[in-house]
Design an enzyme around this catalytic site. Structure first.
Site, short mmCIF file in Angstrom:
data_model
loop_
_atom_site.label_atom_id
_atom_site.label_comp_id
_atom_site.label_asym_id
_atom_site.label_seq_id
_atom_site.Cartn_x
_atom_site.Cartn_y
_atom_site.Cartn_z
N ASP A 26 33.27 -14.59 8.55
CA ASP A 26 32.39 -13.92 7.59
C ASP A 26 31.12 -14.72 7.32
O ASP A 26 31.01 -15.89 7.72
CB ASP A 26 33.14 -13.66 6.26
CG ASP A 26 33.90 -14.88 5.75
OD1 ASP A 26 33.66 -16.00 6.25
OD2 ASP A 26 34.73 -14.72 4.84
N HIS B 92 42.59 -12.86 -1.25
CA HIS B 92 41.73 -12.36 -0.17
C HIS B 92 41.83 -13.24 1.08
O HIS B 92 42.14 -14.43 1.00
CB HIS B 92 40.27 -12.18 -0.62
CG HIS B 92 39.45 -13.40 -0.83
ND1 HIS B 92 38.80 -13.68 -2.01
CD2 HIS B 92 39.12 -14.43 0.00
CE1 HIS B 92 38.11 -14.81 -1.89
NE2 HIS B 92 38.29 -15.28 -0.69
C1 GLP Z 1 36.08 -17.83 0.59
C2 GLP Z 1 36.04 -17.43 2.09
C3 GLP Z 1 37.41 -17.42 2.66
C4 GLP Z 1 38.13 -18.67 2.22
C5 GLP Z 1 38.47 -18.55 0.77
C6 GLP Z 1 39.07 -19.81 0.17
O1 GLP Z 1 35.57 -16.89 -0.27
N1 GLP Z 1 35.38 -16.23 2.40
O2 GLP Z 1 37.35 -17.31 4.08
O3 GLP Z 1 39.33 -18.81 2.92
O4 GLP Z 1 37.37 -18.06 0.03
O5 GLP Z 1 38.10 -20.79 -0.03
P1 GLP Z 1 38.45 -22.29 -0.41
O6 GLP Z 1 39.12 -22.88 0.77
O7 GLP Z 1 37.11 -22.91 -0.70
O8 GLP Z 1 39.34 -22.23 -1.60
#
Ligand code: GLP
Length: 240
Positions: A66, A136
């Protein structure tokens, strides 16, 4: 689903990197689906360490999940910048073989179609994933259809808040992103998901023990034949 609950973050990253590097060792032209976010930074650090020890990525193709709408590749919070900084500039991968949605494309619908064609052309040998605190995956927020493909999505308020820690101001966090769909994630041959920290514990429980339902996008992973989930003790705390 194989679930590993490890002592600490560095062990989690070592296992995540090992699983990915083993695939590249067996198949140097592997297609790697890559993720961004804080959780997987250590995985990239450990992959770079394997490159330093001699593993080549010169024939590997990568496809990211993304990108924020409106952030160009030179913006420090864009996922294009993140990937260059944490991986692409540090290994021998050819930049032409790395793919990230273009969040600055003048016609975003066309960009989504272009990305879907890429996904069809390059079936992924492995998809690396983090987990949002609302369950998500990529930017597929609760309510995203399990059949979804690449599209422009609106970030949930919760995600804007979570991700605001990386921006100067919450108002600077883009509200939209181009995200691979859930069907695209599910089409990867193997999935490796990492989650650490207490703020992920509820999402982890819903993902593993909850009903397979679009209210928790990650719950669909229960139906994939080859998923490895790598957790630390706090993220796994509600599973006991
Ligand atoms: C973001 C990304 C995801 C990621 C998730 C967790 O919004 N779009 O791909 O896996 O949130 O992020 P983090 O690892 O910083 O907690």
């Amino acid at each position: 689903m194989k679930i590993f609950t490890l002592e600490d973050y560095s062990q989690m990253c070592r296992l995540g990197a090992e699983l990915i590097c083993d695939i590249v060792r067996d198949k140097p032209d592997a297609v790697l689906g890559l993720a961004t976010g804080s959780t997987v930074i250590g995985v990239y650090r450990d992959i770079c360490a394997e490159f330093d020890k001699g593993l080549s990525f010169a024939r590997t193709v990568t496809i990211n999940l993304d990108e924020y709408v409106g952030l160009g590749a030179t913006h420090p919070q864009s996922y294009a910048y993140y990937m260059k900084h944490h991986l692409f500039d540090k290994v021998d991968i050819r930049l032409a073989d790395t793919h990230i949605p273009n969040g600055m494309a003048p016609d975003l619908d066309r960009e989504c179609d272009r990305y879907d064609s890429l996904l069809d052309k390059f079936p992924r040998d492995v998809q690396l994933l983090g987990l949002g605190s609302d369950g998500h995956i990529a930017f597929n927020e609760p309510g995203s259809p399990f059949t979804s493909r690449t599209r422009v999505v609106q970030l949930a308020d919760n995600t804007v808040k979570d991700n605001s820690r990386l921006f100067d101001n919450i108002d600077d966090v883009p509200r939209f992103a181009v995200s691979m769909g859930i069907a695209d994630i599910m089409s990867a041959r193997k999935i490796v998901l990492l989650a650490n920290g207490a703020n992920k514990a509820q999402a982890v429980e819903n993902m593993i023990r909850g009903k397979v339902d679009e209210s928790c996008p990650a719950s669909i992973l229960q139906t994939h034949p080859d998923v490895t989930v790598i957790l630390d003790q706090t993220a796994a705390s509600l599973l006991r």
